[in-house]
Design a protein around this motif. Sequence first.
Motif, PDB file in Angstrom:
ATOM      1  N   GLN A   1      -3.907  -0.859 -15.678  1.00 34.37           N
ATOM      2  CA  GLN A   1      -3.947   0.592 -15.912  1.00 34.37           C
ATOM      3  C   GLN A   1      -3.665   1.355 -14.623  1.00 34.37           C
ATOM      4  O   GLN A   1      -3.006   2.385 -14.606  1.00 34.37           O
ATOM      5  N   MET A   2      -4.190   0.810 -13.531  1.00 33.45           N
ATOM      6  CA  MET A   2      -4.000   1.458 -12.237  1.00 33.45           C
ATOM      7  C   MET A   2      -2.521   1.488 -11.867  1.00 33.45           C
ATOM      8  O   MET A   2      -1.975   2.506 -11.447  1.00 33.45           O
ATOM      9  N   LYS A   3      -1.867   0.350 -12.071  1.00 35.50           N
ATOM     10  CA  LYS A   3      -0.444   0.247 -11.755  1.00 35.50           C
ATOM     11  C   LYS A   3       0.360   1.273 -12.559  1.00 35.50           C
ATOM     12  O   LYS A   3       1.212   1.977 -12.009  1.00 35.50           O
ATOM     13  N   ALA A   4       0.064   1.389 -13.838  1.00 36.04           N
ATOM     14  CA  ALA A   4       0.793   2.335 -14.694  1.00 36.04           C
ATOM     15  C   ALA A   4       0.602   3.772 -14.203  1.00 36.04           C
ATOM     16  O   ALA A   4       1.534   4.583 -14.215  1.00 36.04           O
ATOM     17  N   GLN A   5      -0.609   4.095 -13.738  1.00 37.46           N
ATOM     18  CA  GLN A   5      -0.858   5.463 -13.257  1.00 37.46           C
ATOM     19  C   GLN A   5      -0.143   5.733 -11.935  1.00 37.46           C
ATOM     20  O   GLN A   5       0.327   6.842 -11.685  1.00 37.46           O
ATOM     21  N   PHE A   6      -0.069   4.735 -11.065  1.00 34.93           N
ATOM     22  CA  PHE A   6       0.653   4.920  -9.799  1.00 34.93           C
ATOM     23  C   PHE A   6       2.125   5.214 -10.047  1.00 34.93           C
ATOM     24  O   PHE A   6       2.728   6.058  -9.391  1.00 34.93           O
ATOM     25  N   ILE A   7       2.708   4.502 -11.003  1.00 35.81           N
ATOM     26  CA  ILE A   7       4.125   4.719 -11.300  1.00 35.81           C
ATOM     27  C   ILE A   7       4.309   6.105 -11.920  1.00 35.81           C
ATOM     28  O   ILE A   7       5.222   6.844 -11.550  1.00 35.81           O
ATOM     29  N   ALA A   8       3.395   6.475 -12.821  1.00 37.68           N
ATOM     30  CA  ALA A   8       3.468   7.817 -13.406  1.00 37.68           C
ATOM     31  C   ALA A   8       3.351   8.885 -12.321  1.00 37.68           C
ATOM     32  O   ALA A   8       3.986   9.935 -12.388  1.00 37.68           O
ATOM     33  N   TYR A   9       2.564   8.615 -11.296  1.00 36.51           N
ATOM     34  CA  TYR A   9       2.348   9.594 -10.225  1.00 36.51           C
ATOM     35  C   TYR A   9       3.589   9.781  -9.367  1.00 36.51           C
ATOM     36  O   TYR A   9       3.799  10.842  -8.776  1.00 36.51           O
TER      37      TYR A   9
END
Length: 326
Positions: free
Chosen positions: A89-97
């Motif tokens: 989940q963290m990885k997905a949020q970093f990419i979204a950011y």
Amino acid sequence: METYDLITRNAEEVVTDEEVRELADEPDGTRAYVGYEPSGVLHLGHLLTANKLIDLQDAGMEVVVLLADVHAYLNGKGTFEEIRETAEQMKAQFIAYGLDEDNTEFVYGSEFQLDEEYTLDLHELELATTLNRAQRAMAEIQGGETAKVSHVVYPLMQTLDIEYLDLDLAVGGLDQRKVHMLAREELPELGYDVRPALHTPIIADLTSGEGKMSSSEGVTISMEDSTEELEEKVNSAFCPPTRDPEGDLENPVLELFEYHVFPRFDEIVVERPEEYGGDLTYDDYETLAADLESGDLHPADAKGTLATYLDELIAPGREKLREIRA
Ligand code: NAL
């Protein structure tokens, strides 16, 4: 902007300046990394170092994000399975950011930290480091409860990772400085090179301007916040009309403009009705801070604008979280 200025902008400390200047001379192909204990929701603390990673990518460096699953486990953050799930989940949020997916290498600690060679190196480090030294390195990272043996292994593994991930620059918040200093001292003992480190500042607590913003105590802004929650938090923030409040206090509203908003937007517009002087436009932090001090920018207008821009920054990650949880 000059490469060196881009690499070091908004850094609280670089160790050493000469070493970072050398990197800035030939950034192509060099590798910088940040490690994060996986957590299901990103908060502003994560985004501050992510902003630095974006700067480093713009400077031509390769960026490695270590999803430090074994470290989170050693720090009592849950079962290994839970931690792996939050890491995704963290990885997905970093990419979204805004971390460039094609230019960012995401690595799980457990991919290499359980190898035999790594384990033997770790034991060598354990033998070379006093308990006292390892505990001091960990003091600002650990939650404060009674230290376990795992808490002294943790900084030694972080030290080794800098070698095993083949890094040229270690990046972290100022709370990581003692680990990085330990690494600079101990890696040569094992025959490995010393690496430079770059530390981002720690933002003050939003409501008091005192101490540090923290997800465990006090108020923090995260990818989970709705627009309304974010506005409420920013509106109740401490914002005296100065960048240097008395004593140990900081102005967290100005800090958020400096470290979170200006690095990501070329221009900031403060919307005001004509009767209050009309819109204000800023392309740098200094001018905005000076206007707040002089009274040309009212704290309430500064807060409203801050909430708008922070909302824009977290919106893609918030949407991603919604998708994941749906
Ligand atoms: C950062 C953390 C854990 C392991 C790392 C290994 C290599 C480089 C950086 C690392 C997390 C960090 C924290 N100690 O407090 O969030």
